[in-house]
Design a protein around this motif. Structure first.
Motif, short mmCIF file in Angstrom:
data_model
loop_
_atom_site.label_atom_id
_atom_site.label_comp_id
_atom_site.label_asym_id
_atom_site.label_seq_id
_atom_site.Cartn_x
_atom_site.Cartn_y
_atom_site.Cartn_z
N TYR A 85 34.38 38.29 32.49
CA TYR A 85 34.90 37.63 33.70
C TYR A 85 35.57 38.63 34.64
O TYR A 85 35.51 38.48 35.86
CB TYR A 85 35.84 36.49 33.34
CG TYR A 85 35.16 35.36 32.61
CD1 TYR A 85 33.91 34.88 33.01
CD2 TYR A 85 35.76 34.76 31.51
CE1 TYR A 85 33.29 33.84 32.32
CE2 TYR A 85 35.14 33.72 30.83
CZ TYR A 85 33.90 33.27 31.24
OH TYR A 85 33.28 32.24 30.58
N LEU A 86 36.20 39.65 34.08
CA LEU A 86 36.81 40.69 34.93
C LEU A 86 35.76 41.43 35.75
O LEU A 86 36.06 41.90 36.85
CB LEU A 86 37.61 41.68 34.09
CG LEU A 86 39.00 41.22 33.68
CD1 LEU A 86 39.59 42.15 32.62
CD2 LEU A 86 39.93 41.11 34.90
N THR A 87 34.54 41.52 35.23
CA THR A 87 33.47 42.17 36.02
C THR A 87 33.04 41.29 37.18
O THR A 87 32.39 41.77 38.10
CB THR A 87 32.24 42.51 35.16
OG1 THR A 87 31.57 41.31 34.76
CG2 THR A 87 32.63 43.35 33.94
N LEU A 88 33.38 40.00 37.11
CA LEU A 88 33.00 39.07 38.18
C LEU A 88 34.12 38.89 39.19
O LEU A 88 33.90 38.94 40.39
CB LEU A 88 32.65 37.70 37.59
CG LEU A 88 31.51 37.65 36.58
CD1 LEU A 88 31.30 36.22 36.11
CD2 LEU A 88 30.23 38.21 37.18
N SER A 89 35.34 38.63 38.67
CA SER A 89 36.46 38.30 39.55
C SER A 89 37.74 38.29 38.74
O SER A 89 37.80 37.65 37.67
CB SER A 89 36.22 36.92 40.16
OG SER A 89 37.40 36.30 40.56
N PHE A 90 38.77 38.94 39.25
CA PHE A 90 40.07 38.94 38.57
C PHE A 90 40.60 37.52 38.47
O PHE A 90 41.10 37.10 37.42
CB PHE A 90 41.06 39.84 39.31
CG PHE A 90 42.39 39.91 38.65
CD1 PHE A 90 42.58 40.67 37.51
CD2 PHE A 90 43.47 39.18 39.15
CE1 PHE A 90 43.82 40.72 36.87
CE2 PHE A 90 44.71 39.22 38.53
CZ PHE A 90 44.88 39.99 37.38
N ALA A 91 40.50 36.75 39.55
CA ALA A 91 41.03 35.38 39.55
C ALA A 91 40.29 34.49 38.54
O ALA A 91 40.93 33.67 37.86
CB ALA A 91 40.94 34.77 40.95
N ILE A 92 38.98 34.66 38.43
CA ILE A 92 38.22 33.89 37.44
C ILE A 92 38.65 34.31 36.03
O ILE A 92 38.85 33.46 35.15
CB ILE A 92 36.70 34.08 37.63
CG1 ILE A 92 36.23 33.43 38.94
CG2 ILE A 92 35.91 33.56 36.43
CD1 ILE A 92 36.24 31.91 38.95
N ALA A 93 38.82 35.61 35.80
CA ALA A 93 39.23 36.10 34.48
C ALA A 93 40.58 35.53 34.08
O ALA A 93 40.76 35.05 32.95
CB ALA A 93 39.26 37.62 34.47
N VAL A 94 41.54 35.55 34.99
CA VAL A 94 42.88 35.02 34.69
C VAL A 94 42.80 33.52 34.42
O VAL A 94 43.40 33.01 33.47
CB VAL A 94 43.86 35.34 35.84
CG1 VAL A 94 45.17 34.58 35.67
CG2 VAL A 94 44.11 36.84 35.91
N GLY A 95 42.05 32.81 35.24
CA GLY A 95 41.91 31.37 35.06
C GLY A 95 41.23 31.01 33.74
O GLY A 95 41.67 30.10 33.03
N MET A 96 40.18 31.74 33.39
CA MET A 96 39.49 31.46 32.14
C MET A 96 40.35 31.84 30.94
O MET A 96 40.28 31.18 29.90
CB MET A 96 38.14 32.19 32.10
CG MET A 96 37.10 31.59 33.05
SD MET A 96 36.80 29.81 32.80
CE MET A 96 36.15 29.80 31.14
#
Length: 142
Positions: A59-70
């Motif tokens: 998810y960090l490779t996609l988006s920091f915000a998505i990674a934190v949310g997931m």
């Protein structure tokens, strides 16, 4: 230039357009995610945390915000696992089977095969896309 996260979400969305399939996915994708974590947790909590770590790295490779949310979603999903005890495996198996039946019913309605048949990454993209949709609804950029 289109971001990788948007490309993956858009590609995933191509086989998730029918309203009933979308509704089924809102229920079944989180249940499948939870049941996989639960099965790993029953085997070894460390294995569940490894899966969370690998998913978070993706998810960090996609988006920091998505990674934190997931990561936050994962924490919420892990909590009930600390309470289930010996019931974890039978509950997780029942949820896993029921949710996959729901997924395949949804794709039958949609008339398209599940995205992960094309690319296994879509098993991780599905939950993140739902979070991305929630983010858009409430105005959180990702």
């Amino acid at each position: 230039m289109t971001r990788r996260v948007d490309l993956l979400f858009d590609r995933y969305g191509e086989s998730h357009r029918h309203p009933r399939n979308k509704a089924i996915h809102w229920v079944c994708v989180p249940l499948i995610t939870w049941s996989l974590l639960a099965l790993l947790w029953a085997w070894s909590p460390a294995a569940a945390y490894v899966l969370i770590g690998v998913a978070t790295a993706f998810y960090l490779t996609l988006s920091f915000a998505i990674a934190v949310g997931m990561l936050a979603v994962s924490a919420v999903m892990v909590y009930p696992l600390t309470l289930l005890g010996d019931a974890t495996v039978p509950v997780a198996l029942a949820v896993f089977v029921a949710a996959w039946i729901g997924q395949f019913v949804g794709h039958r309605i949609e008339g398209k095969k599940p995205s992960f048949f094309e690319d296994v990454r879509y098993l991780l993209v599905g939950p993140a896309r739902l979070l991305g949709m929630l983010y858009r609804r409430v105005g959180i950029p990702y």
